[in-house]
Design an enzyme around this catalytic site. Structure first.
Site, PDB file in Angstrom:
ATOM      1  N   HIS A 139      -8.046  -1.293   3.832  1.00  9.62           N
ATOM      2  CA  HIS A 139      -7.077  -0.518   3.046  1.00  9.62           C
ATOM      3  C   HIS A 139      -5.943  -1.428   2.589  1.00  9.62           C
ATOM      4  CE1 HIS A 139      -4.350   2.680   1.811  1.00  9.62           C
ATOM      5  NE2 HIS A 139      -3.444   2.203   2.649  1.00  9.62           N
ATOM      6  N   ASP A 239      -1.863  11.546   6.356  1.00 10.13           N
ATOM      7  CA  ASP A 239      -0.511  11.096   6.017  1.00 10.13           C
ATOM      8  C   ASP A 239      -0.340  11.203   4.504  1.00 10.13           C
ATOM      9  OD1 ASP A 239       2.028   9.943   6.240  1.00 10.13           O
ATOM     10  OD2 ASP A 239       1.216   7.936   5.910  1.00 10.13           O
ATOM     11  N   TYR A 250      10.053   1.816  -2.268  1.00  9.96           N
ATOM     12  CA  TYR A 250       9.617   1.147  -1.039  1.00  9.96           C
ATOM     13  C   TYR A 250      10.252  -0.221  -0.821  1.00  9.96           C
ATOM     14  CZ  TYR A 250       6.322  -2.233  -3.107  1.00  9.96           C
ATOM     15  OH  TYR A 250       5.758  -3.279  -3.792  1.00  9.96           O
ATOM     16  N   LYS A 259       6.793   9.588   1.893  1.00  4.35           N
ATOM     17  CA  LYS A 259       5.962   9.813   3.067  1.00  4.35           C
ATOM     18  C   LYS A 259       6.450  10.951   3.958  1.00  4.35           C
ATOM     19  CE  LYS A 259       3.011   6.208   2.970  1.00  4.35           C
ATOM     20  NZ  LYS A 259       1.554   6.281   3.182  1.00  4.35           N
ATOM     21  N   THR A 366      -4.336   4.157   7.143  1.00  6.01           N
ATOM     22  CA  THR A 366      -5.561   4.537   6.439  1.00  6.01           C
ATOM     23  C   THR A 366      -6.709   3.626   6.840  1.00  6.01           C
ATOM     24  OG1 THR A 366      -4.195   5.233   4.594  1.00  6.01           O
ATOM     25  CG2 THR A 366      -6.545   5.009   4.177  1.00  6.01           C
TER      26      THR A 366
END
Length: 437
Positions: A139, A239, A250, A259, A366
């Site tokens: 991921h 999530d 971010y 998130k 993930t």
């Protein structure tokens, strides 16, 4: 370290008829949860077949040491029970296993079994703290390639388990709707004004939830060789992520509003003992990758610290539901895609002296594997929206639309063991609320 015992015997049968061959909840599983029936107060239960066993109601039938543990279930949560440690959970497991396999006790126990479809599931614990890791290396590579094609992984990734502290107050149990988040998004042109409105790039993330059992005192790290003793069990974790909000916010401090609006967990905690038959060796790191530092390395953990668990994600759109069509599978992949073991995540989390507490939640991150069919998010499947996914009914998806339902499942399946599962982790996306000035 949980070990295999008589409760894992594939030949053992429960007198609860629906437990035989049940894909998730045979008698070899016995996961813990909090449920209510007919509008009553939440109480501790165990899933068995298509039923839920009311633990408080059968306490008088349990051995005294097992029955006493139910006094720890207060304030409608399992926190204190998880905090009693793996030995306590094993005592309860053994007592319940005996009840559900002894036909002589069936008539006394049967009235305390409730049809799962008639029950309401609740959050099994009060989550004090939530940390989401980034342990799925494939991921990380897939996402990194979209932003840094020549350098997808940052130098620290293979040396240190990467994680961030999430928002525990917005963690919800499976079945509760997700409200599309609203927030700022990146300007269309550099130097322009940021846009504001509902997230257009809403995504899911296929993860597993690791529940902390026994905690540690502030300033006293958990050694890697003891870390598995502090893990009470696992659930499924979705999530949810707003990729457009995330792209704008971010840097430099990482995820925030993208998130913390909602995370979904499956309602059952599959204990460490139930998972013992599905332990496996941690996959070898690629040649040339660095060996973890000594505080993250334990030979036994490397031999038994991964899990033979398969995860799946299905999508059920509004049009599919209206037409009576079944959900379509988006991905299927192994939990062993973790670059770090669960024990390594916990040991690293505490190495600076951080005190972990019963009921704390650690997300794996993930867990995509190397093959395209295992990609655990739409951000990866659609490659950031460049290649929309074509669905069997003619619809397409780059990211989630209102009315979409995401259904995650997971199960342990290994030769010589009875398959066990985690139940479903599901939620439907609902429209964003109107935001006034």
């Amino acid at each position: 370290m949980p070990t295999i015992d008589f409760t894992h015997d594939p030949a053992t049968r429960s007198w609860v008829e629906s437990a035989q061959g049940h894909p998730d909840f045979p008698v070899q599983n016995l996961p813990l949860g909090m449920f209510s029936s007919h509008g009553g107060k939440p109480c501790p239960g165990i899933a068995i077949g298509d039923k839920i066993l009311d633990l408080r109601a059968v306490a008088p039938l349990l051995p005294a040491d097992a029955a006493a543990l139910l006094d720890l279930v207060t304030d409608d949560t399992l926190n204190a029970l998880l905090g009693a440690g793996e030995g306590a959970l094993r005592t309860l497991r053994h007592g319940v296993f005996a009840l559900l396999t002894d036909t002589a006790q069936a008539e006394e126990v049967r009235p305390h079994l409730h049809a799962a479809v008639d029950c309401t599931m609740h959050m099994p614990v009060a989550v004090g703290d939530y940390t989401d890791f980034y342990s799925g290396i494939h991921h990380a590579l897939n996402i990194g390639k979209q932003f840094r094609p020549d350098n997808p992984l940052l130098p620290n990734y293979k040396h240190v388990p990467i994680g961030y502290h999430g928002r525990s107050s917005s963690i919800r149990v499976s079945g509760e709707d997700v409200i599309r988040p609203v927030g700022q998004q990146k300007p269309e042109q550099d130097g322009g004004e940021p846009r504001f409105g509902p997230a257009a790039r809403l995504d899911y993330e296929m993860e597993m939830a690791i529940w902390v059992g026994k905690g540690n005192a502030l300033g006293h790290p958990v050694p890697i060789g003891e870390a598995s003793q502090h893990i009470a069990g696992m659930s499924i974790l979705n999530d949810w992520s707003a990729r457009d909000l995330q792209a704008w916010e971010y840097q430099p401090l990482g995820p925030f509003l993208a998130k913390n609006f909602h995370s979904t967990v499956s309602p059952w905690i599959v204990t460490g003992d139930a998972l013992a038959p599905f332990r496996m060796a941690q996959p070898d790191r690629p040649a040339g990758d660095p060996k973890p530092l000594p505080y993250l390395w334990d030979d036994e953990d490397q031999q038994t610290g991964a899990f033979a668990i398969t995860m799946e994600v299905h999508l059920h759109t509004t049009r599919m539901r209206d037409a009576g069509d079944p959900p379509v599978r988006l991905s299927k992949g192994p939990m062993s895609a973790m670059y770090w073991t669960a024990a390594q995540l916990l040991a690293h989390h505490s190495v600076n002296g951080c005190n972990l507490r019963p009921g704390d939640l650690l997300g794996t991150g993930t867990l995509s594997d190397a093959e395209d069919a295992t990609r655990g998010s739409l951000m990866e499947i659609s490659e950031g929206g460049k290649h929309p996914l074509a669905l069997p009914n003619g619809e397409t998806r780059s990211f989630l639309k209102d009315g979409d339902e995401i259904i995650m499942t997971a199960y342990g399946d290994k030769a010589g063991a009875v398959r066990i599962g985690f139940g479903a982790c599901r939620a439907i996306v609902r429209p964003a609320p109107a935001i006034g000035k």
